[in-house]
Design an enzyme around this catalytic site. Structure first.
Site, PDB file in Angstrom:
ATOM      1  N   HIS A 116       0.804  -1.149   0.222  1.00 41.53           N
ATOM      2  CA  HIS A 116      -0.024  -0.329   0.326  1.00 41.53           C
ATOM      3  C   HIS A 116       1.190   1.289   0.113  1.00 41.53           C
ATOM      4  O   HIS A 116       0.779   2.021  -0.322  1.00 41.53           O
ATOM      5  CB  HIS A 116      -0.657  -0.468   1.410  1.00 41.53           C
ATOM      6  CG  HIS A 116      -1.799   0.824   1.108  1.00 41.53           C
ATOM      7  ND1 HIS A 116      -3.360   0.473   0.906  1.00 41.53           N
ATOM      8  CD2 HIS A 116      -1.788   2.624   1.418  1.00 41.53           C
ATOM      9  CE1 HIS A 116      -4.027   2.197   1.468  1.00 41.53           C
ATOM     10  NE2 HIS A 116      -2.999   3.022   1.578  1.00 41.53           N
ATOM     11  N   GLU A 117       1.975   1.323   1.064  1.00 42.67           N
ATOM     12  CA  GLU A 117       2.385   2.441   0.851  1.00 42.67           C
ATOM     13  C   GLU A 117       3.428   2.893   0.182  1.00 42.67           C
ATOM     14  O   GLU A 117       3.654   3.920  -0.923  1.00 42.67           O
ATOM     15  CB  GLU A 117       3.788   2.396   2.786  1.00 42.67           C
ATOM     16  CG  GLU A 117       2.672   2.561   3.239  1.00 42.67           C
ATOM     17  CD  GLU A 117       1.910   3.436   3.413  1.00 42.67           C
ATOM     18  OE1 GLU A 117       2.457   4.861   2.746  1.00 42.67           O
ATOM     19  OE2 GLU A 117       0.613   3.462   4.174  1.00 42.67           O
ATOM     20  N   HIS A 121       1.435   3.852  -3.275  1.00 44.93           N
ATOM     21  CA  HIS A 121       1.878   5.664  -2.901  1.00 44.93           C
ATOM     22  C   HIS A 121       2.618   6.370  -3.986  1.00 44.93           C
ATOM     23  O   HIS A 121       2.724   7.719  -4.811  1.00 44.93           O
ATOM     24  CB  HIS A 121       2.133   5.930  -1.479  1.00 44.93           C
ATOM     25  CG  HIS A 121      -0.021   6.095  -1.033  1.00 44.93           C
ATOM     26  ND1 HIS A 121      -0.628   6.918  -1.597  1.00 44.93           N
ATOM     27  CD2 HIS A 121      -0.640   5.682  -0.206  1.00 44.93           C
ATOM     28  CE1 HIS A 121      -1.732   7.059  -0.879  1.00 44.93           C
ATOM     29  NE2 HIS A 121      -2.043   5.525   0.075  1.00 44.93           N
TER      30      HIS A 121
END
Length: 214
Positions: free
Chosen positions: A168-169, A172
């Site tokens: 997820h990170e 980004h």
């Protein structure tokens, strides 16, 4: 507090962000900074400023609260993210989701690749998309490479929920939001999640909302 102009030099913008102290404002979906591929970190912030920025990311993550924050989420297009997960969940959730505690970590220039073919699908949210969650099928295990805040090499395999966090990170940092990978029929408000879909796995939501799980 307004975000600094993205026309100013990066270090100057970070200094301006840090002036107020405390948690930084989190950028919401719709801001172009969340859709840009970030710059690899290569000394754009001198060590003392980098340390202050990382601490600000940590404070922001804790205040949100969340288990990770990437630099673009505070308006800074650098390939840096922080993660931390105390995993305060019931045993049933821990077992089903593979959610185990993760200490505070800084990811600099991270990238990941799948380990094996396994995939796991669970509801996921994002601090930049407040109020909503959706089911995302992600690699069950990934190899993460990059550096830490001191420039030391990171090469580690993550599984279960920690693998979801680092994916997820890192996404980004590539201009991706979790919604880009989500099963949109599963999109649920936080209120609906609490009332209907709080089970450890999304099987009931899959049947009721009409989407498939891997």
């Amino acid at each position: 507090m307004a975000l600094p102009s993205d026309q100013a030099p990066l270090a100057e913008r970070v200094e301006e962000l840090l002036v107020g102290g405390g948690p930084l404002p989190i950028v919401a979906a719709g801001d172009p900074v969340l859709r840009r591929v970030t710059e690899p970190f290569d000394g754009q912030l001198e060590p003392a400023l980098l340390a202050r920025f990382i601490e600000a990311l940590r404070v922001t993550m804790h205040a949100a609260p969340g288990v990770g924050v990437a630099a673009p989420q505070v308006g800074v297009e650098l390939r840096i993210a922080v993660i931390e997960d105390p995993a305060p969940v019931p045993d049933e959730v821990r077992v089903v989701r593979g959610r185990v505690p993760q200490p505070f970590r800084v990811l600099v220039n991270p990238s990941y690749e799948p380990v094996g073919d396994g995939r796991a699908a669970f509801f996921e949210g994002c601090l930049s998309v407040p109020g909503w969650q959706a089911v995302v099928a992600r690699h069950a295990s990934v190899r993460l490479t990059g550096q830490d805040e001191h420039g030391r090499a990171v090469d580690e395999v993550f599984t279960g929920w920690p693998a979801r966090i680092v994916q997820h990170e890192t996404d980004h940092l590539d201009g991706l939001l979790y919604l880009d990978r989500a099963e949109l029929r599963s999109l649920s408000s936080n209120e609906a999640m609490a009332e209907r879909w709080a089970q450890p796995a999304p099987d009931l939501a899959s049947a009721a909302l009409g989407f498939e799980l891997p």
